[in-house]
Design a protein around this motif. Structure first.
Motif, PDB file in Angstrom:
ATOM      1  N   GLY A  92     -50.405 -69.796  61.872  1.00  0.00           N
ATOM      2  CA  GLY A  92     -50.775 -69.772  60.461  1.00  0.00           C
ATOM      3  C   GLY A  92     -52.079 -69.035  60.222  1.00  0.00           C
ATOM      4  N   LYS A 104     -45.117 -63.804  64.608  1.00  0.00           N
ATOM      5  CA  LYS A 104     -43.954 -64.665  64.376  1.00  0.00           C
ATOM      6  C   LYS A 104     -43.043 -64.624  65.608  1.00  0.00           C
ATOM      7  CE  LYS A 104     -40.317 -65.422  60.868  1.00  0.00           C
ATOM      8  NZ  LYS A 104     -39.584 -66.328  61.703  1.00  0.00           N
ATOM      9  N   THR A 108     -42.803 -73.344  61.392  1.00  0.00           N
ATOM     10  CA  THR A 108     -43.909 -72.773  60.633  1.00  0.00           C
ATOM     11  C   THR A 108     -44.500 -73.923  59.820  1.00  0.00           C
ATOM     12  OG1 THR A 108     -42.726 -70.686  60.456  1.00  0.00           O
ATOM     13  CG2 THR A 108     -44.637 -70.991  59.018  1.00  0.00           C
ATOM     14  N   GLU A 109     -45.785 -74.154  60.024  1.00  0.00           N
ATOM     15  CA  GLU A 109     -46.430 -75.286  59.350  1.00  0.00           C
ATOM     16  C   GLU A 109     -46.887 -74.840  57.966  1.00  0.00           C
ATOM     17  OE1 GLU A 109     -49.888 -76.836  61.396  1.00  0.00           O
ATOM     18  OE2 GLU A 109     -49.590 -78.814  60.477  1.00  0.00           O
ATOM     19  N   VAL A 110     -46.477 -75.593  56.938  1.00  0.00           N
ATOM     20  CA  VAL A 110     -46.872 -75.257  55.566  1.00  0.00           C
ATOM     21  C   VAL A 110     -47.710 -76.395  55.000  1.00  0.00           C
ATOM     22  CG1 VAL A 110     -46.075 -74.597  53.268  1.00  0.00           C
ATOM     23  CG2 VAL A 110     -44.704 -73.973  55.278  1.00  0.00           C
ATOM     24  N   PHE A 120     -42.803 -78.611  57.786  1.00  0.00           N
ATOM     25  CA  PHE A 120     -42.524 -77.523  58.728  1.00  0.00           C
ATOM     26  C   PHE A 120     -41.182 -76.890  58.388  1.00  0.00           C
ATOM     27  CE2 PHE A 120     -45.222 -80.570  60.804  1.00  0.00           C
ATOM     28  CZ  PHE A 120     -46.171 -79.779  61.455  1.00  0.00           C
ATOM     29  N   VAL A 121     -41.177 -75.559  58.318  1.00  0.00           N
ATOM     30  CA  VAL A 121     -39.914 -74.838  58.212  1.00  0.00           C
ATOM     31  C   VAL A 121     -39.447 -74.607  59.653  1.00  0.00           C
ATOM     32  CG1 VAL A 121     -38.761 -72.737  57.403  1.00  0.00           C
ATOM     33  CG2 VAL A 121     -40.663 -73.742  56.082  1.00  0.00           C
ATOM     34  N   GLU A 140     -39.112 -72.090  50.134  1.00  0.00           N
ATOM     35  CA  GLU A 140     -39.803 -72.605  51.322  1.00  0.00           C
ATOM     36  C   GLU A 140     -39.736 -71.596  52.454  1.00  0.00           C
ATOM     37  OE1 GLU A 140     -39.200 -77.416  50.700  1.00  0.00           O
ATOM     38  OE2 GLU A 140     -37.523 -76.175  51.364  1.00  0.00           O
ATOM     39  N   GLN A 141     -38.591 -70.948  52.589  1.00  0.00           N
ATOM     40  CA  GLN A 141     -38.447 -69.944  53.642  1.00  0.00           C
ATOM     41  C   GLN A 141     -39.381 -68.768  53.395  1.00  0.00           C
ATOM     42  OE1 GLN A 141     -34.244 -69.535  53.909  1.00  0.00           O
ATOM     43  NE2 GLN A 141     -34.241 -70.497  55.921  1.00  0.00           N
ATOM     44  N   LYS A 195     -42.130 -68.870  51.820  1.00  0.00           N
ATOM     45  CA  LYS A 195     -43.506 -69.318  52.093  1.00  0.00           C
ATOM     46  C   LYS A 195     -43.831 -69.174  53.571  1.00  0.00           C
ATOM     47  CE  LYS A 195     -44.823 -72.424  48.457  1.00  0.00           C
ATOM     48  NZ  LYS A 195     -44.517 -73.738  47.911  1.00  0.00           N
ATOM     49  N   ALA A 196     -42.857 -69.584  54.397  1.00  0.00           N
ATOM     50  CA  ALA A 196     -43.059 -69.481  55.839  1.00  0.00           C
ATOM     51  C   ALA A 196     -43.239 -68.017  56.253  1.00  0.00           C
ATOM     52  CB  ALA A 196     -41.884 -70.109  56.582  1.00  0.00           C
ATOM     53  N   SER A 250     -46.639 -65.982  58.108  1.00  0.00           N
ATOM     54  CA  SER A 250     -46.665 -65.091  59.267  1.00  0.00           C
ATOM     55  C   SER A 250     -47.187 -63.709  58.886  1.00  0.00           C
ATOM     56  CB  SER A 250     -45.268 -64.958  59.877  1.00  0.00           C
ATOM     57  OG  SER A 250     -44.905 -66.171  60.509  1.00  0.00           O
TER      58      SER A 250
END
Lengths: 287, 364
Positions: free
Chosen positions: B153, B169, B179-181, B189-190, B214-215, B217-218, B222
């Protein structure tokens, strides 16, 4: 003889990291600091097959391992023969071993001398000191298959009369009408009537057809450097010249990293290299 | 899929049933990899500051689980272990008996592998599994490992994975990638599965699918990380560049700074060199051979009768760097460097491999 790189597994029944016990059948003292071991598998299994130029890792129990080239006849299926110079901890301990003692052997490793590629050509061997040992299997092979090769010369340089390795065999080889054996000493007292001077001085007067010659060299790097230069003066190209390199080795299978020579692992990409593969590195200091 | 922060423990619990779970935790002021008993062992709310010869932990203003980059250790300590007994032997009147060492059989799960580290594992796979010989000690551990990657991140001060094409990534080589959001009070996490095993575990956690938003965002996280690299390295033609500059004056310059302490090789996730130690007990009847990590920076490394081949600092630094960036490509078909930056951070005098490459290119 090209050994196809066969996939080998560490810690398997044929684990290349696992020494096999061999028993010493005979110890022969060659010179003041060189000795030859004749070995047979302690467990009755067949003696390993090898190609001239390959080496084994010899293990002295509790002391350690050393990479030693095989100096015997590749067609001798009864004995495994190593000629060793006592220079370090392991080889000095090895020197103290006696007939009947056990030694660990793993191998054979590395690339061979181009004895198949050299068929039909003149063969010139140039060696210094203990460098004769890794080439003795080639001499045995060529003499046993003499009709397959052209002219055959061995140029051997030793430091002094007491460093003349395989002296009795050298005399025997000189008895062949179709094998040109020349010996020179770096230094000798007045009772020596042979050649004096470095081994490269023998090259200009050796007969071979430069267009159809394969040269095989083993000795200190500085000796090999000047030998290559002399051979090239005689018209050889770098792809006709083969040298064998020496580096620190721990694993002999390309894992430990110690034997790296530029991009090459001397243990598996060598020790025998066609000179054109390493010409760019050769002579560069501390590679 | 989405794994809520509150459910993160489910992932660890599920893995702990069958695996020894190893992940980042804080010890001696650094983030190290060790066995995790629960998620609370993670460096929650911590980050790191890194630069040449500098590493500091710092509090974050959130409770991120993976809000830092890589520490001094790498996963190689669990796959290519620092010390490995190869065999044992006994000697008696009948000769020498040599007993092979049994293989490791336990299953490990690595949590929090970064993309550069996945590449490092793939590089060591090439050394130990895909060459002429196979190291079954490595193989036994490697085949039983479950890999949970975390997409960074943020980038560290010495990171340059973008230059080496190894991150940030994770694109392959993992069972699961997280992936931590952390945003607007949300923390989740995604999760992406990279293998059937990963998918099976994911199904077990019975989480909901990730929304498009959400995807995205992940992905954005990256992409953002990729812009923050603390270092860069121009790798164009680097194999030839170094191979043709073995006598460059820069090697003398770096030799004057290098302490040949071997730190860079110990922290490097791809350096694989080892030595062996032959030991005996007091009776002299029992002997063992151990393999342990070694470094091309030691004097002994190239010892031959009469002395070391690489006796000077200059030749040893040159060997390490030319191997890493140039001859590795000849040997294994890829660079030996993944741009993790550890060798820069953990060099006591801050020697920077990216700076050395620039100097040899003549772009100082």
């Amino acid at each position: 003889m090209v050994i196809a790189p066969e996939k080998q597994f560490i810690n398997s029944p044929t684990d290349p990291m696992l020494p096999q016990p061999y028993r010493i059948e005979r110890v022969r003292r060659e010179t003041h600091d060189v000795f030859t071991l004749e070995l047979r598998p302690a467990n009755g299994t067949p003696v390993m097959q090898f190609a001239p130029g390959q080496f084994n890792m010899l293990y002295v129990f509790g002391t350690g391992e050393s990479a030693i080239s095989i100096s015997g006849d590749p067609n001798d299926t009864n004995r495994l023969i190593h000629t060793v110079r006592a220079v370090g901890t392991v080889t000095n301990a090895m020197q103290k071993l006696k007939r009947g003692d056990c030694i660990g052997v793993r191998g054979p490793f590395g690339t061979p001398w181009p004895i198949v590629e050299a068929e039909g050509s003149d063969v010139v061997i140039v060696t210094g000191g203990i460098g004769l040992a890794p080439l003795r299997p080639v001499i045995y092979h060529v003499l046993a298959n003499r009709e397959k090769y052209g002219r055959f010369a061995l140029l051997f340089g030793a430091r002094s009369p007491r460093d003349l390795l395989f002296a009795r065999e050298l005399e025997q080889w000189r008895g062949h009408f179709d094998f040109n054996v020349e010996v020179t000493l770096d230094t000798a007292s007045s009772d020596w009537r042979g050649n004096v001077g470095v081994v490269t001085t023998l090259i200009p007067r050796t007969q071979f057809d430069a267009r159809h010659t394969v040269a095989m060299i083993c000795g200190p790097e500085v000796m090999m450097r000047f030998t290559v230069q002399e051979l090239m003066k005689r018209g050889l190209t770098t792809d006709q010249i083969f040298v064998t390199m020496e580096r620190n080795m721990k694993c002999a299978v390309g894992f430990c990293g110690h034997c790296q020579y530029g991009p090459h692992f001397v243990c598996k990409d060598g020790p025998v290299f066609p000179f054109d593969r390493i010409a760019g590195l050769f002579g560069k200091r501390e590679i | 899929m989405i794994l809520e922060r509150g459910d993160f423990a489910l992932l660890l619990d599920a893995l702990q049933k069958t695996h020894q779970v190893i992940g980042p935790t804080i010890r001696d002021g650094a983030i190290v990899y060790d066995e995790l008993s629960s998620a609370t062992d993670l460096p929650i709310g911590w980050t790191d500051e890194q630069d040449g010869g500098t590493y500091r932990l710092k509090r974050r203003n959130d409770e991120a689980l993976f809000g830092y980059v890589v520490g001094p250790q790498s996963w190689k300590r669990f796959l290519h272990v620092p010390r490995q007994r190869l065999w044992q032997a006994t000697q008696n009147e009948n000769g020498i008996q040599i007993t092979p060492e049994p293989q490791a059989t336990h299953r490990m799960a690595f949590i929090g592998i970064r993309s550069c580290e996945l590449h490092a594992i793939a590089i060591q796979d090439n050394v130990f599994l895909h060459d002429q010989f196979t190291d079954t000690f490595y193989q036994a551990r490697r085949e039983n490992v479950f890999l949970v990657a975390v997409n960074c991140g943020q980038a560290g001060g010495t990171c340059f994975c973008v230059s080496m094409n190894t991150g940030p990534k994770a694109t392959s080589g993992f069972d699961l990638a997280l992936t931590e959001v952390l945003e607007d009070g949300q923390h989740y996490f995604v999760v992406e599965a990279g293998t059937a095993n990963g998918q099976l575990l994911l199904n077990e956690l019975s989480q909901r699918a990730a929304s498009n938003e959400e995807q995205q965002k992940a992905e954005a996280i990256s992409a953002q990380t990729a812009t923050q690299m603390g270092r860069t390295m121009d790798t164009a033609g680097i194999k030839e560049l170094l191979a043709q500059n073995l006598e460059h004056p820069r090697w003398d310059d770096v030799a004057n700074r290098c302490l040949t302490c071997a730190n860079c090789t110990m922290v490097c996730p791809t350096c694989f060199c080892t030595t062996v130690e032959d030991v005996t007990d007091l009776t002299g009847e029992h002997a063992e051979r151990w393999r342990r990590w070694d470094s091309c920076f030691t004097m002994d490394f190239t010892y031959l009768h009469g002395g070391s081949v690489r006796a000077s600092n200059k030749s040893r630094y040159r060997q390490w760097m030319t191997h890493k960036l140039s001859s590795w490509i000849d040997q294994f078909g890829s660079s030996g460097c993944v741009g993790c930056g550890r060798c820069i951070t953990w060099c006591p005098v801050g020697i920077d491999i990216t700076e050395e490459v620039r100097a040899i290119r003549g772009k100082e």
